[in-house]
Design a protein around this motif. Structure first.
Motif, short mmCIF file in Angstrom:
data_model
loop_
_atom_site.label_atom_id
_atom_site.label_comp_id
_atom_site.label_asym_id
_atom_site.label_seq_id
_atom_site.Cartn_x
_atom_site.Cartn_y
_atom_site.Cartn_z
N SER A 186 -23.15 -15.84 -14.84
CA SER A 186 -23.60 -16.22 -16.18
C SER A 186 -25.09 -16.52 -16.19
O SER A 186 -25.78 -16.23 -17.17
CB SER A 186 -22.82 -17.45 -16.68
N VAL A 187 -25.63 -17.08 -15.10
CA VAL A 187 -27.07 -17.36 -15.03
C VAL A 187 -27.84 -16.05 -14.94
O VAL A 187 -28.91 -15.89 -15.54
CB VAL A 187 -27.39 -18.27 -13.82
N LEU B 290 -30.59 -19.96 -21.66
CA LEU B 290 -30.43 -20.98 -20.62
C LEU B 290 -30.38 -22.40 -21.18
O LEU B 290 -30.06 -23.34 -20.46
CB LEU B 290 -31.60 -20.88 -19.63
N MET C 101 -31.82 -25.56 -16.56
CA MET C 101 -30.84 -25.10 -17.53
C MET C 101 -30.20 -26.29 -18.25
O MET C 101 -29.92 -27.33 -17.65
CB MET C 101 -29.77 -24.27 -16.81
N LYS D 283 -27.92 -14.72 -18.44
CA LYS D 283 -28.81 -15.49 -19.31
C LYS D 283 -30.28 -15.15 -19.07
O LYS D 283 -31.09 -15.24 -19.99
CB LYS D 283 -28.58 -17.00 -19.08
N CYS D 284 -30.60 -14.74 -17.86
CA CYS D 284 -31.98 -14.35 -17.55
C CYS D 284 -32.29 -12.92 -17.99
O CYS D 284 -33.43 -12.47 -17.89
CB CYS D 284 -32.26 -14.50 -16.06
N GLY E 128 -32.94 -20.85 -13.88
CA GLY E 128 -31.81 -21.76 -14.09
C GLY E 128 -32.06 -23.18 -13.64
O GLY E 128 -31.20 -24.05 -13.85
N VAL F 292 -26.00 -17.03 -7.03
CA VAL F 292 -25.98 -17.74 -8.31
C VAL F 292 -24.79 -17.29 -9.13
O VAL F 292 -24.18 -16.25 -8.87
CB VAL F 292 -27.28 -17.50 -9.11
#
Length: 507
Positions: free
Chosen positions: A269-270, A431, A308, A273-274, A305, A266
């Motif tokens: 950035s994801v 997200l 998202m 964000k998590c 995501g 992944v």
């Protein structure tokens, strides 16, 4: 560590194994699948060449953030004392004073930018009329040069200030449930104790010895091929992994969860964000060189995501997923006897539950998730305790977290086998996942464009249904027999071709 906390052993979940094609498919519940809740296609990942992995250094403090969270700065300012106490209770290094200073500075600068824009617009309006050449030239000097250059400088400063504010504010953790114990890990409280430790009339073996005698693992060959903390599963251990995965999936699907397999690479950035930190020191995340991508440490990341940057229909909620994936963790800093064998490894298979729901329902679904976990482990006959984890052990995203620790006789301790977290809107604000309430839910009278209720951020929850290596440890050690064989728990037998016992191979 706080004084007066109960002294409890709480060993944290880390990692587990690789999955090949299952020899036995899980039994399909009836009806087979819930109605698909996907409201849009899943975004594709870029196809960077995957040559090697590395742990990247921490991100520069002055660097521009890759993404922006929808942080309620006014709420933080209005509740400064509560936020400050929460940061202290979590032993977090977020700088609240700096965040509020930057916010006030940005607020003031924004007003100055708006004032200068107003002056520029006023000059532009004057120039639309008939003017003497000298007056027009004066306005050109004033509006075209001074105001324009000054405004550009202010706007550039505002962008940099906003980036700095985001960078600092993203370090502020979620708020904490009022019932969460305050302090370190050993301050966690027991919510529930299930079963009792098995009694043995013979010398108990750990899973490493059992695995060697029953020819179930090969750590030495894996160390030569891949490095330490990798392993091969062999013979019945492979069937046991498949059985655990397929049985767990079927059990969770009966409760209305939609099955998923996920990408295992992944965007970084994801991951951020998590609530994970791929660039931090001692990170658990493998980052891919010359790429913005990472290997996942849990299916929570790709499932989080999935929707998202979406506004979900209220009628779709709650969205309940059960995801199978392989997981990869660096296990930085992990060493010692407590990490031997399958207990803490770099790669493992896991079944993860994830829920998107309305804010007022997240505590209810948190209880549902932990109930599912407890039902699964009870069905396998395990002795375990459920812990309400203390504030310093929550991590940034979790509002509240329950861990389950099972008794491992060969290791002579409880070890963590799952956790269940309510992250409220911490992840969804990062997200960009919202829902639009139905008219029946709108009580404030506020409406947005098109006479629709304004969208709100969903709440997200995650919980481990089965982390395979820890479960293999539990089953081998708890079900070992005096002759060296291991009994297979009844619920798993149909998923192992009705095999009921693992015995020594004939020489």
């Amino acid at each position: 560590m706080m004084m007066g906390c109960p002294n409890q052993t709480a060993l944290k979940l880390a990692s587990t194994p690789i999955l090949s094609s299952p020899p036995f498919l899980f039994k399909i519940p009836n009806p087979p699948f819930p109605k698909s809740p996907l409201s849009r296609p899943i975004k594709a990942l870029s196809s960077s060449a995957l040559l090697q992995t590395s742990t990247k250094p921490p991100q520069d403090q002055g660097a521009k953030p890759q993404w922006k969270a929808t942080i309620d700065f006014k709420w933080i300012k209005d509740n400064k004392e509560a936020v400050a106490v929460n940061i202290r209770n979590r032993n977090c290094d977020a700088d609240l004073d700096l965040v509020l200073h930057l916010y006030d500075k940005m607020f003031t600068l924004q007003k100055e930018v708006e004032r200068v824009r107003g002056e520029r617009n006023a000059v532009a309006n004057k120039m639309k009329g008939k003017l003497e050449p000298s007056e027009r030239q004066r306005l050109i000097e004033e509006g075209g040069k001074n105001l324009k250059d000054g405004l550009a400088s202010l706007e550039e400063e505002l962008v940099k200030l906003n980036d700095r504010l985001q960078q600092e504010a993203q370090g502020i953790p979620n708020m904490t449930h009022p019932d969460v114990p305050i302090g370190g890990e050993d301050c966690s409280t027991i919510r529930k104790m299930v079963g009792s430790a098995p009694k043995f009339s013979f010398l108990v073996k750990d899973h490493l010895q059992l695995g060697k005698e029953l020819d179930l693992f090969d750590f030495d060959a894996a160390a030569e091929v891949s490095g330490s903390k990798f392993y091969y599963l062999k013979n019945e251990a492979v069937l046991l992994e498949m059985a655990l995965l397929n049985w767990t999936l079927s059990e969770v699907m009966k409760r209305g969860f939609t099955p998923l397999t996920t990408p295992e690479i992944v965007r970084s950035s994801v991951v951020e964000k998590c609530g994970f930190q791929p660039r931090a020191n001692n990170t658990q995340i493998y980052s891919i060189d010359d790429s913005d991508q990472c290997l996942i440490g849990t299916a929570e990341i790709p499932v989080g995501g999935l929707h998202m940057d979406s506004i979900l229909s209220d009628s779709l909620l709650p969205l309940k997923y059960v995801a199978f994936s392989h997981c990869f963790r660096t296990e930085a800093g992990a060493a010692g006897a407590a990490t031997r064998g399958l207990y803490r490894v770099h790669q493992f298979s896991k079944v993860e539950m994830f829920i998107f729901c309305r804010p007022e329902e997240s505590e209810q679904y948190h209880q549902e998730l932990i109930k599912i976990e407890e039902d699964i482990f009870s069905s396998l006959g395990l002795h375990f305790k459920t812990l309400d984890m203390a504030s310093e052990d929550l991590g940034a995203p979790a509002y509240r977290k329950f861990d389950v620790e099972a008794w491992m006789p060969g290791l002579e301790r409880f070890g963590e086998i799952s956790s269940a977290s309510n992250c409220t809107d911490y992840q969804s604000r990062r997200l960009g996942i919202r829902y639009r309430p139905s008219e029946a839910q709108v009580t404030s009278g506020k409406k947005s464009k098109g006479n629709l209720a304004p969208p709100q951020f969903v709440h997200t929850l995650n919980a481990t249904a089965c982390a395979v290596p820890r479960m293999i440890i539990c089953l081998l050690e708890n079900y070992q027999q005096e002759d060296g064989s291991v009994i297979i728990p009844e619920p798993l037998r149909p998923f192992m071709g009705d095999l009921s016992v693992i015995t020594r191979k004939s020489s």
